[in-house]
Design a protein around this motif. Structure first.
Motif, PDB file in Angstrom:
ATOM      1  N   GLN A   1       0.898  -1.155  -0.195  1.00 38.68           N
ATOM      2  CA  GLN A   1      -0.071   0.049   0.000  1.00 38.68           C
ATOM      3  C   GLN A   1       1.001   1.097  -0.025  1.00 38.68           C
ATOM      4  N   LYS A   2       0.308   2.428  -0.101  1.00 41.65           N
ATOM      5  CA  LYS A   2       0.887   3.782  -0.170  1.00 41.65           C
ATOM      6  C   LYS A   2       0.194   4.778   0.908  1.00 41.65           C
ATOM      7  N   ILE A   3       1.056   5.664   1.545  1.00 38.02           N
ATOM      8  CA  ILE A   3       0.304   6.543   2.610  1.00 38.02           C
ATOM      9  C   ILE A   3       0.737   8.136   2.019  1.00 38.02           C
ATOM     10  N   ASP A   4      -0.298   8.799   1.757  1.00 39.27           N
ATOM     11  CA  ASP A   4      -0.221  10.093   1.153  1.00 39.27           C
ATOM     12  C   ASP A   4       0.786  10.935   2.166  1.00 39.27           C
ATOM     13  N   GLY A   5       1.600  11.743   1.525  1.00 40.81           N
ATOM     14  CA  GLY A   5       2.697  12.781   2.368  1.00 40.81           C
ATOM     15  C   GLY A   5       3.336  11.967   3.158  1.00 40.81           C
ATOM     16  N   LYS A   6       3.788  10.561   2.920  1.00 47.48           N
ATOM     17  CA  LYS A   6       4.879  10.058   3.630  1.00 47.48           C
ATOM     18  C   LYS A   6       5.820   9.286   2.490  1.00 47.48           C
ATOM     19  N   ALA A   7       7.344   9.674   2.904  1.00 52.62           N
ATOM     20  CA  ALA A   7       8.204   9.190   1.981  1.00 52.62           C
ATOM     21  C   ALA A   7       8.837   7.882   2.762  1.00 52.62           C
ATOM     22  N   SER A   8       9.292   6.817   2.087  1.00 51.65           N
ATOM     23  CA  SER A   8       9.804   5.800   2.983  1.00 51.65           C
ATOM     24  C   SER A   8      10.551   5.046   1.964  1.00 51.65           C
ATOM     25  N   THR A   9      11.806   4.076   1.966  1.00 51.27           N
ATOM     26  CA  THR A   9      12.338   3.338   1.171  1.00 51.27           C
ATOM     27  C   THR A   9      12.174   1.796   1.569  1.00 51.27           C
ATOM     28  N   GLU A  10      11.749   0.958   0.530  1.00 52.46           N
ATOM     29  CA  GLU A  10      11.422  -0.316   0.735  1.00 52.46           C
ATOM     30  C   GLU A  10      12.444  -0.925  -0.030  1.00 52.46           C
ATOM     31  N   ILE A  11      12.930  -2.223   0.421  1.00 48.26           N
ATOM     32  CA  ILE A  11      13.882  -3.315  -0.311  1.00 48.26           C
ATOM     33  C   ILE A  11      12.751  -4.491  -0.377  1.00 48.26           C
ATOM     34  N   LEU A  12      12.770  -4.934  -1.631  1.00 49.47           N
ATOM     35  CA  LEU A  12      11.785  -5.790  -1.884  1.00 49.47           C
ATOM     36  C   LEU A  12      12.323  -7.110  -2.657  1.00 49.47           C
ATOM     37  N   PHE A  13      11.759  -8.384  -2.643  1.00 44.98           N
ATOM     38  CA  PHE A  13      12.083  -9.460  -2.870  1.00 44.98           C
ATOM     39  C   PHE A  13      11.262  -9.938  -4.150  1.00 44.98           C
ATOM     40  N   GLU A  14      11.623 -10.208  -5.336  1.00 37.61           N
ATOM     41  CA  GLU A  14      10.405 -10.592  -6.239  1.00 37.61           C
ATOM     42  C   GLU A  14      10.912 -11.739  -7.177  1.00 37.61           C
ATOM     43  N   VAL A  15       9.789 -12.565  -7.450  1.00 40.40           N
ATOM     44  CA  VAL A  15       9.878 -13.770  -8.487  1.00 40.40           C
ATOM     45  C   VAL A  15       9.196 -13.563  -9.334  1.00 40.40           C
ATOM     46  N   ASP A  16       9.575 -13.865 -10.593  1.00 42.40           N
ATOM     47  CA  ASP A  16       8.665 -13.692 -11.883  1.00 42.40           C
ATOM     48  C   ASP A  16       7.959 -14.960 -12.334  1.00 42.40           C
ATOM     49  N   SER A  17       7.211 -14.973 -13.323  1.00 47.36           N
ATOM     50  CA  SER A  17       6.358 -16.099 -13.476  1.00 47.36           C
ATOM     51  C   SER A  17       7.370 -17.228 -14.288  1.00 47.36           C
TER      52      SER A  17
END
Length: 333
Positions: free
Chosen positions: A258-274
């Motif tokens: 999700q996202k929050i209006d007016g807030k800045a953050s940094t995410e590190i994500l793990f992804e798997v493709d099909s």
């Protein structure tokens, strides 16, 4: 001046170069750009030969002489930059070996990190050899020879391994650079820069300012990226999947996905493709807007090792620069 470039000329190796307004260094340009520059400079139509006179002929003779220096100058800078990268990677390799012997991290992860760094080192050695051979064709020295005239003129933090990222859904690629700094309040911070290698002017595409704890969390998240990737490969997962590795600052982090209006953050994500391929994503959230920079698992391993090294060096330099006379008295008693 055209698109921030000027003093364009064809060198004796047949390639075309222009001087950059920002750095005043020569950079290679395409033949199309060179023809456009010449047409504007001489007033000739595009594709038509420029009017030749004795002044132009004399100028071309001067260019042919000085362009050798342009080639040599570029080769000297490129070679010195490669040497700087190899020196830095050697230190990172040494640190990783010490880490393995201490048993503080899983040896398998360290081995894969060392393999990735060594692969990059081998490529750099090959390129360095090619540059050295090309340089040996020219007898002219642009400046007096010393051990490393280019590196010694640069900040140590500017010598960084060219670890790549890519923008998902595009052909755009770039490089990471972690720059340690001390704020006006005396606090150690790290500027995590995303370098746009294709830009002629401002090469910094984006900057994430991190505290030492943020950088350490990012380093550990990238290490976890490798661990999760190994699990995904072992389980033969073939389904699109994304999971958060970490997010900071915690007070600004939205619920996952999700996202929050007016807030800045940094995410590190793990992804798997099909198709089963895995990668990491460094995502900057700006309210509901996001900027994503993807990284391969191998590049993630190199990046976390580089971060660990810069973090250690930055902390040591900050501590040394912050010591009082009383602190030093305790050391030299």
């Amino acid at each position: 001046m055209l698109d921030g470039l000027y003093d364009c000329a064809r060198a004796t190796n047949g390639r075309t170069y222009c001087r950059q307004r920002a750095t005043k260094n020569f950079t290679p340009v395409s033949e199309e750009f060179y023809q456009r520059y010449q047409a504007i400079r001489t007033g000739a139509p595009m594709g038509a030969p420029a009017t030749v006179n004795q002044t132009q002929t004399n100028q071309q003779q001067i260019n042919n002489t000085t362009n050798i220096n342009i080639i040599v100058d570029n080769l000297d800078r490129e070679t010195a930059d490669i040497e700087g990268q190899m020196a830095l990677l050697s230190k990172v390799i040494e640190e990783q070996r010490e880490l393995k012997s201490s048993g503080r991290e899983a040896s398998v992860a360290v081995d894969r990190t060392l393999a990735a760094i060594q692969s990059r080192m081998d490529k750099l050695k090959s390129v360095h050899s090619d540059k050295t051979k090309e340089r040996s064709k020219y007898q002219t020295n642009v400046r007096p020879i010393n051990e490393n005239p280019y590196i010694t003129a640069r900040k140590a933090s500017e010598i960084y391994p060219k670890i790549p990222y890519y923008i998902p859904g595009t052909k755009e690629i770039g490089e990471f650079w972690v720059e340690p700094q001390v704020s006006d309040e005396g606090q150690l911070i790290f500027k995590f820069r995303f370098i746009d290698t294709g830009s002629q002017e401002d090469k910094t595409r984006a900057v994430i300012e991190m505290r030492p704890g943020d950088l350490e969390r990012t380093q550990k998240a990238l290490l976890k990226l490798y661990e999760w990737s190994e699990i995904a490969q072992e389980k033969k997962i073939r389904k699109s999947y994304t999971k958060r590795l970490d997010c900071f600052p915690m007070e600004n982090c939205p619920p996952e996905g999700q996202k929050i209006d007016g807030k800045a953050s940094t995410e590190i994500l793990f992804e798997v493709d099909s198709d089963g391929a895995t990668n990491g994503r460094i995502q900057r959230n700006k309210g509901r807007f996001e900027e994503a920079y993807n990284v391969s698992v191998e590049s993630g391993l190199m990046l976390q090792a580089y971060m660990r090294y810069v973090l250690k060096e930055g902390r040591q330099e900050h501590e040394a620069g912050s010591q009082t006379k009383e602190d030093l008295d305790k050391i030299f008693n």
